[in-house]
Design a protein around this motif. Sequence first.
Motif, mmCIF file in Angstrom:
data_model
loop_
_atom_site.group_PDB
_atom_site.id
_atom_site.type_symbol
_atom_site.label_atom_id
_atom_site.label_comp_id
_atom_site.label_asym_id
_atom_site.label_seq_id
_atom_site.Cartn_x
_atom_site.Cartn_y
_atom_site.Cartn_z
ATOM 1 N N PHE A 184 -1.925 -58.340 -88.859
ATOM 2 C CA PHE A 184 -3.080 -57.592 -89.353
ATOM 3 C C PHE A 184 -2.750 -56.875 -90.654
ATOM 4 C CE2 PHE A 184 -6.155 -54.085 -89.498
ATOM 5 C CZ PHE A 184 -7.316 -54.830 -89.463
ATOM 6 N N PHE A 185 -1.539 -56.385 -90.786
ATOM 7 C CA PHE A 185 -1.104 -55.750 -92.026
ATOM 8 C C PHE A 185 -1.187 -56.748 -93.185
ATOM 9 C CE2 PHE A 185 2.065 -54.413 -95.131
ATOM 10 C CZ PHE A 185 1.767 -53.071 -95.285
ATOM 11 N N LEU A 186 -0.703 -57.980 -92.955
ATOM 12 C CA LEU A 186 -0.784 -59.011 -93.989
ATOM 13 C C LEU A 186 -2.242 -59.315 -94.335
ATOM 14 C CD1 LEU A 186 0.546 -61.180 -95.780
ATOM 15 C CD2 LEU A 186 0.419 -62.722 -93.807
ATOM 16 N N PHE A 187 -3.103 -59.382 -93.334
ATOM 17 C CA PHE A 187 -4.530 -59.599 -93.557
ATOM 18 C C PHE A 187 -5.104 -58.492 -94.444
ATOM 19 C CE2 PHE A 187 -8.860 -58.516 -92.041
ATOM 20 C CZ PHE A 187 -9.533 -59.641 -92.489
ATOM 21 N N GLN A 188 -4.740 -57.246 -94.154
ATOM 22 C CA GLN A 188 -5.220 -56.125 -94.970
ATOM 23 C C GLN A 188 -4.778 -56.263 -96.422
ATOM 24 O OE1 GLN A 188 -3.600 -52.916 -92.344
ATOM 25 N NE2 GLN A 188 -5.435 -51.896 -93.084
ATOM 26 N N VAL A 189 -3.532 -56.609 -96.628
ATOM 27 C CA VAL A 189 -3.013 -56.752 -97.991
ATOM 28 C C VAL A 189 -3.787 -57.834 -98.734
ATOM 29 C CG1 VAL A 189 -1.005 -57.463 -99.335
ATOM 30 C CG2 VAL A 189 -0.726 -55.839 -97.466
ATOM 31 N N ILE A 190 -4.003 -58.972 -98.089
ATOM 32 C CA ILE A 190 -4.738 -60.072 -98.727
ATOM 33 C C ILE A 190 -6.164 -59.652 -99.048
ATOM 34 C CG2 ILE A 190 -5.689 -62.377 -98.336
ATOM 35 C CD1 ILE A 190 -3.119 -62.947 -96.675
#
Length: 110
Positions: free
Chosen positions: A29-35
């Motif tokens: 989810f953190f990676l999703f937020q960054v993207i």
Amino acid sequence: MDFVQAIQSCLGQYATFSGRASRSEYWWFFLFQVIVMIVASLLGDMVYALASLALLLPALAVGTRRLHDIGRTGWWQLLLLSGIGFLVLLYWWVQPGEASPNTYGEPFSA
């Protein structure tokens, strides 16, 4: 948990501050937020602001559930308001979850 499952889980539990979140769920989810934030910043300031607001509550919820998984209360996220607090939280977020049950985030029973 894979990328899509993590996003579905976090957005499906966008305001659930009880329970636990695995490391994979949190970091996907953190990676999703960054993207999302990178794409939103390319589209303009208003889109970026709306994306930030839309992801704020799910991010706090999954962060709280992740802290519950390592035996800490979600209130520790207030450390983000200080400069050094992010490093402490980062250390905790990468730790493996506890095998024993904990009661953080569970409803109070008298």
